[in-house]
Design a protein around this motif. Structure first.
Motif, PDB file in Angstrom:
ATOM      1  N   ILE A  88      11.483  21.671 -19.705  1.00 34.05           N
ATOM      2  CA  ILE A  88      11.194  20.242 -19.534  1.00 34.05           C
ATOM      3  C   ILE A  88      11.204  19.929 -18.044  1.00 34.05           C
ATOM      4  O   ILE A  88      12.223  20.063 -17.377  1.00 34.05           O
ATOM      5  CB  ILE A  88      12.222  19.351 -20.264  1.00 34.05           C
ATOM      6  CG1 ILE A  88      12.192  19.627 -21.771  1.00 34.05           C
ATOM      7  CG2 ILE A  88      11.921  17.870 -19.990  1.00 34.05           C
ATOM      8  CD1 ILE A  88      13.228  18.826 -22.554  1.00 34.05           C
ATOM      9  N   VAL A  89      10.033  19.533 -17.530  1.00 34.53           N
ATOM     10  CA  VAL A  89       9.903  19.179 -16.119  1.00 34.53           C
ATOM     11  C   VAL A  89       9.270  17.795 -16.030  1.00 34.53           C
ATOM     12  O   VAL A  89       8.238  17.540 -16.651  1.00 34.53           O
ATOM     13  CB  VAL A  89       9.026  20.188 -15.345  1.00 34.53           C
ATOM     14  CG1 VAL A  89       8.918  19.785 -13.877  1.00 34.53           C
ATOM     15  CG2 VAL A  89       9.586  21.595 -15.480  1.00 34.53           C
ATOM     16  N   LYS A  90       9.879  16.907 -15.287  1.00 33.74           N
ATOM     17  CA  LYS A  90       9.358  15.551 -15.069  1.00 33.74           C
ATOM     18  C   LYS A  90       8.948  15.416 -13.606  1.00 33.74           C
ATOM     19  O   LYS A  90       9.737  15.712 -12.706  1.00 33.74           O
ATOM     20  CB  LYS A  90      10.433  14.519 -15.408  1.00 33.74           C
ATOM     21  CG  LYS A  90      10.000  13.066 -15.216  1.00 33.74           C
ATOM     22  CD  LYS A  90       8.947  12.668 -16.208  1.00 33.74           C
ATOM     23  CE  LYS A  90       8.593  11.195 -16.079  1.00 33.74           C
ATOM     24  NZ  LYS A  90       7.468  10.809 -16.928  1.00 33.74           N
ATOM     25  N   SER A  91       7.729  15.001 -13.360  1.00 35.14           N
ATOM     26  CA  SER A  91       7.230  14.880 -11.991  1.00 35.14           C
ATOM     27  C   SER A  91       7.309  13.432 -11.530  1.00 35.14           C
ATOM     28  O   SER A  91       6.999  12.506 -12.292  1.00 35.14           O
ATOM     29  CB  SER A  91       5.782  15.365 -11.912  1.00 35.14           C
ATOM     30  OG  SER A  91       5.280  15.243 -10.598  1.00 35.14           O
ATOM     31  N   ALA A  92       7.733  13.222 -10.282  1.00 36.08           N
ATOM     32  CA  ALA A  92       7.836  11.876  -9.708  1.00 36.08           C
ATOM     33  C   ALA A  92       7.078  11.825  -8.389  1.00 36.08           C
ATOM     34  O   ALA A  92       7.137  12.773  -7.596  1.00 36.08           O
ATOM     35  CB  ALA A  92       9.299  11.485  -9.488  1.00 36.08           C
ATOM     36  N   ASP A 117      17.398  21.287  -6.309  1.00 35.98           N
ATOM     37  CA  ASP A 117      18.854  21.139  -6.358  1.00 35.98           C
ATOM     38  C   ASP A 117      19.416  21.659  -7.681  1.00 35.98           C
ATOM     39  O   ASP A 117      20.494  22.250  -7.718  1.00 35.98           O
ATOM     40  CB  ASP A 117      19.237  19.669  -6.170  1.00 35.98           C
ATOM     41  CG  ASP A 117      18.769  19.116  -4.839  1.00 35.98           C
ATOM     42  OD1 ASP A 117      18.891  19.820  -3.830  1.00 35.98           O
ATOM     43  OD2 ASP A 117      18.271  17.976  -4.815  1.00 35.98           O
ATOM     44  N   ALA A 118      18.671  21.416  -8.766  1.00 31.99           N
ATOM     45  CA  ALA A 118      19.128  21.853 -10.089  1.00 31.99           C
ATOM     46  C   ALA A 118      19.222  23.377 -10.164  1.00 31.99           C
ATOM     47  O   ALA A 118      20.223  23.933 -10.626  1.00 31.99           O
ATOM     48  CB  ALA A 118      18.174  21.326 -11.157  1.00 31.99           C
ATOM     49  N   LEU A 119      18.185  24.061  -9.698  1.00 32.69           N
ATOM     50  CA  LEU A 119      18.169  25.525  -9.783  1.00 32.69           C
ATOM     51  C   LEU A 119      19.225  26.148  -8.872  1.00 32.69           C
ATOM     52  O   LEU A 119      19.842  27.155  -9.225  1.00 32.69           O
ATOM     53  CB  LEU A 119      16.772  26.041  -9.422  1.00 32.69           C
ATOM     54  CG  LEU A 119      15.643  25.607 -10.369  1.00 32.69           C
ATOM     55  CD1 LEU A 119      14.300  26.144  -9.887  1.00 32.69           C
ATOM     56  CD2 LEU A 119      15.926  26.054 -11.801  1.00 32.69           C
ATOM     57  N   HIS A 133       0.838  -1.198   0.000  1.00 35.26           N
ATOM     58  CA  HIS A 133       0.000   0.000   0.000  1.00 35.26           C
ATOM     59  C   HIS A 133       0.877   1.254   0.000  1.00 35.26           C
ATOM     60  O   HIS A 133       2.022   1.220   0.445  1.00 35.26           O
ATOM     61  CB  HIS A 133      -0.914   0.015   1.219  1.00 35.26           C
ATOM     62  CG  HIS A 133      -2.065  -0.936   1.102  1.00 35.26           C
ATOM     63  ND1 HIS A 133      -3.041  -1.060   2.063  1.00 35.26           N
ATOM     64  CD2 HIS A 133      -2.402  -1.820   0.134  1.00 35.26           C
ATOM     65  CE1 HIS A 133      -3.927  -1.964   1.697  1.00 35.26           C
ATOM     66  NE2 HIS A 133      -3.555  -2.449   0.527  1.00 35.26           N
ATOM     67  N   THR A 134       0.325   2.339  -0.498  1.00 41.41           N
ATOM     68  CA  THR A 134       1.086   3.586  -0.587  1.00 41.41           C
ATOM     69  C   THR A 134       0.289   4.756  -0.035  1.00 41.41           C
ATOM     70  O   THR A 134      -0.947   4.767  -0.065  1.00 41.41           O
ATOM     71  CB  THR A 134       1.462   3.912  -2.049  1.00 41.41           C
ATOM     72  OG1 THR A 134       0.256   4.097  -2.804  1.00 41.41           O
ATOM     73  CG2 THR A 134       2.265   2.792  -2.675  1.00 41.41           C
ATOM     74  N   VAL A 135       1.016   5.727   0.477  1.00 42.66           N
ATOM     75  CA  VAL A 135       0.448   7.024   0.856  1.00 42.66           C
ATOM     76  C   VAL A 135       1.217   8.076   0.069  1.00 42.66           C
ATOM     77  O   VAL A 135       2.436   8.208   0.230  1.00 42.66           O
ATOM     78  CB  VAL A 135       0.589   7.279   2.369  1.00 42.66           C
ATOM     79  CG1 VAL A 135       0.077   8.677   2.712  1.00 42.66           C
ATOM     80  CG2 VAL A 135      -0.158   6.227   3.174  1.00 42.66           C
ATOM     81  N   LEU A 136       0.538   8.780  -0.808  1.00 45.35           N
ATOM     82  CA  LEU A 136       1.192   9.803  -1.625  1.00 45.35           C
ATOM     83  C   LEU A 136       1.524  11.003  -0.755  1.00 45.35           C
ATOM     84  O   LEU A 136       0.645  11.613  -0.153  1.00 45.35           O
ATOM     85  CB  LEU A 136       0.286  10.215  -2.785  1.00 45.35           C
ATOM     86  CG  LEU A 136       0.835  11.313  -3.704  1.00 45.35           C
ATOM     87  CD1 LEU A 136       2.109  10.853  -4.392  1.00 45.35           C
ATOM     88  CD2 LEU A 136      -0.223  11.708  -4.734  1.00 45.35           C
ATOM     89  N   LEU A 137       2.806  11.340  -0.684  1.00 40.71           N
ATOM     90  CA  LEU A 137       3.255  12.465   0.132  1.00 40.71           C
ATOM     91  C   LEU A 137       3.393  13.746  -0.684  1.00 40.71           C
ATOM     92  O   LEU A 137       3.020  14.826  -0.233  1.00 40.71           O
ATOM     93  CB  LEU A 137       4.605  12.129   0.788  1.00 40.71           C
ATOM     94  CG  LEU A 137       4.636  10.880   1.681  1.00 40.71           C
ATOM     95  CD1 LEU A 137       6.044  10.635   2.180  1.00 40.71           C
ATOM     96  CD2 LEU A 137       3.662  11.016   2.838  1.00 40.71           C
ATOM     97  N   ASP A 138       3.936  13.622  -1.888  1.00 41.07           N
ATOM     98  CA  ASP A 138       4.195  14.833  -2.676  1.00 41.07           C
ATOM     99  C   ASP A 138       4.545  14.427  -4.099  1.00 41.07           C
ATOM    100  O   ASP A 138       4.811  13.246  -4.386  1.00 41.07           O
ATOM    101  CB  ASP A 138       5.366  15.603  -2.052  1.00 41.07           C
ATOM    102  CG  ASP A 138       5.415  17.061  -2.490  1.00 41.07           C
ATOM    103  OD1 ASP A 138       4.511  17.488  -3.223  1.00 41.07           O
ATOM    104  OD2 ASP A 138       6.369  17.764  -2.106  1.00 41.07           O
ATOM    105  N   HIS A 139       4.520  15.379  -4.984  1.00 42.35           N
ATOM    106  CA  HIS A 139       5.051  15.212  -6.344  1.00 42.35           C
ATOM    107  C   HIS A 139       6.333  16.026  -6.439  1.00 42.35           C
ATOM    108  O   HIS A 139       6.296  17.254  -6.274  1.00 42.35           O
ATOM    109  CB  HIS A 139       4.046  15.680  -7.392  1.00 42.35           C
ATOM    110  CG  HIS A 139       2.882  14.761  -7.568  1.00 42.35           C
ATOM    111  ND1 HIS A 139       1.725  14.866  -6.821  1.00 42.35           N
ATOM    112  CD2 HIS A 139       2.716  13.688  -8.390  1.00 42.35           C
ATOM    113  CE1 HIS A 139       0.883  13.918  -7.192  1.00 42.35           C
ATOM    114  NE2 HIS A 139       1.454  13.191  -8.135  1.00 42.35           N
ATOM    115  N   LEU A 140       7.458  15.353  -6.679  1.00 41.41           N
ATOM    116  CA  LEU A 140       8.735  16.042  -6.775  1.00 41.41           C
ATOM    117  C   LEU A 140       9.024  16.402  -8.234  1.00 41.41           C
ATOM    118  O   LEU A 140       9.119  15.524  -9.094  1.00 41.41           O
ATOM    119  CB  LEU A 140       9.867  15.154  -6.248  1.00 41.41           C
ATOM    120  CG  LEU A 140       9.919  14.893  -4.743  1.00 41.41           C
ATOM    121  CD1 LEU A 140      11.185  14.116  -4.409  1.00 41.41           C
ATOM    122  CD2 LEU A 140       9.879  16.181  -3.951  1.00 41.41           C
ATOM    123  N   PRO A 141       9.183  17.694  -8.545  1.00 39.06           N
ATOM    124  CA  PRO A 141       9.572  18.073  -9.908  1.00 39.06           C
ATOM    125  C   PRO A 141      11.058  17.793 -10.141  1.00 39.06           C
ATOM    126  O   PRO A 141      11.900  18.074  -9.286  1.00 39.06           O
ATOM    127  CB  PRO A 141       9.272  19.579  -9.951  1.00 39.06           C
ATOM    128  CG  PRO A 141       9.356  20.020  -8.526  1.00 39.06           C
ATOM    129  CD  PRO A 141       8.939  18.857  -7.678  1.00 39.06           C
TER     130      PRO A 141
END
Length: 293
Positions: A259-263, A243-245, A156-164
């Motif tokens: 280009i942004v990828k969300s995880a 970290d990138a910025l 099972h999972t609990v979604l905490l956040d979407h990291l860009p």
């Protein structure tokens, strides 16, 4: 029929494979096979059909599976209730962490638990995302943090956040190509990501979206090693946007624009532990720390 036999029956049904079920149950494959045979002899009918790829439930097995799951759930509820009767929660909880503690807000989580449940000890284990998920699936860890999509039905999972996440390159590299054309990014070397890291799947997914297949140079299993390799001039990589910025502002690398990828950043735990009082505490405190609705 014993509870442990029902647990084996349900696990084999979930995994669809005797070897994988044995791994989850921490049993040998012959032991799992023997338990399934014993159940089938007791009910007087086959519950699984053997195939080249594993096993599938017979019609009788499909009919009995929900009842077996209900019995196991009732047994867990009884055990959890008995534990609750003892009073305050105590013992150790084993958590797998990935990325860094500050990103996961681990410090705040442990402080909250220590203040509210002083007899509950939180043990943290740093690991690669894939290893943490696998340890949770095998119930070697009570829970853990995972970056990406969870492929297991029994976790099972609990979604905490979407990291860009952003694509980054060593300083001066973007001047060599037309960065507005994503296919140009496939001409440059990339930092390879270990298959044991969920970031590997995220990078592969990005490459499919961009329709590129670049050459991989070197290999690492976490975002922070990847940053250092990019700074050193090894190749491009996908790292956390924050970290990138920050590194770009310091002139250490360049961020590919537009280009942004969300995880998905998730907390994962075994489905079998869903009603466990300790897991209820963890999920509750995580919800407070992450301000989940």
């Amino acid at each position: 029929m014993e509870i442990y036999q029902l647990r084996t029956f349900v696990t084999v049904a979930q995994q669809g494979h005797l070897t994988q079920a044995a791994e989850v149950l921490h049993l040998s494959q012959p032991a799992v096979t023997a338990q399934i045979k014993a159940i089938e002899e007791e009910v007087g009918m086959p519950l699984f059909e053997r195939t080249a790829g594993g096993v599938v439930l017979t019609l009788a097995g499909q009919e009995l599976l929900p009842q077996a799951q209900d019995i196991l759930a009732a047994a867990r509820q009884l055990l959890n209730h008995a534990r609750g009767l003892k009073g305050q929660l105590s013992g150790k909880v084993q958590l797998g962490i990935t990325l860094t503690p500050d990103i996961l807000r681990v410090g705040e989580l442990v402080v909250r638990i220590a203040e509210r449940y002083p007899l509950l000890e939180v043990c943290l284990h740093q690991g690669v995302t894939g290893d943490v998920l696998n340890a949770v699936r095998k119930k070697e860890l009570d829970g853990g943090f995972y970056l990406g999509k969870n492929p297991y039905a029994n976790v099972h999972t609990v979604l905490l956040d979407h990291l860009p996440l952003r694509i980054v390159a060593p300083p001066g590299w973007l001047a060599r190509i037309n960065a507005a054309n994503p296919k140009e990014l496939g001409r440059l070397p990339w930092v390879g990501i270990s298959q044991f890291s969920s970031l590997s799947k995220i990078v592969s997914e990005l490459w499919r979206e961009l329709n590129i297949s670049p050459k991989k140079v070197s290999e690492c299993d976490n975002l922070f090693t990847a940053i250092e390799l990019v700074k050193a001039g090894v190749g491009l990589s996908l790292i956390r946007e924050q970290d990138a910025l920050l590194a770009e502002a310091r002139g250490q690398l360049e961020v590919v624009p537009d280009i942004v990828k969300s995880a998905e950043l998730q907390f994962v735990f075994s489905a079998d532990k869903a009603a466990d009082p300790v897991l209820s505490v963890l999920v509750s405190e995580l919800s407070a720390v992450w301000q989940l609705v």
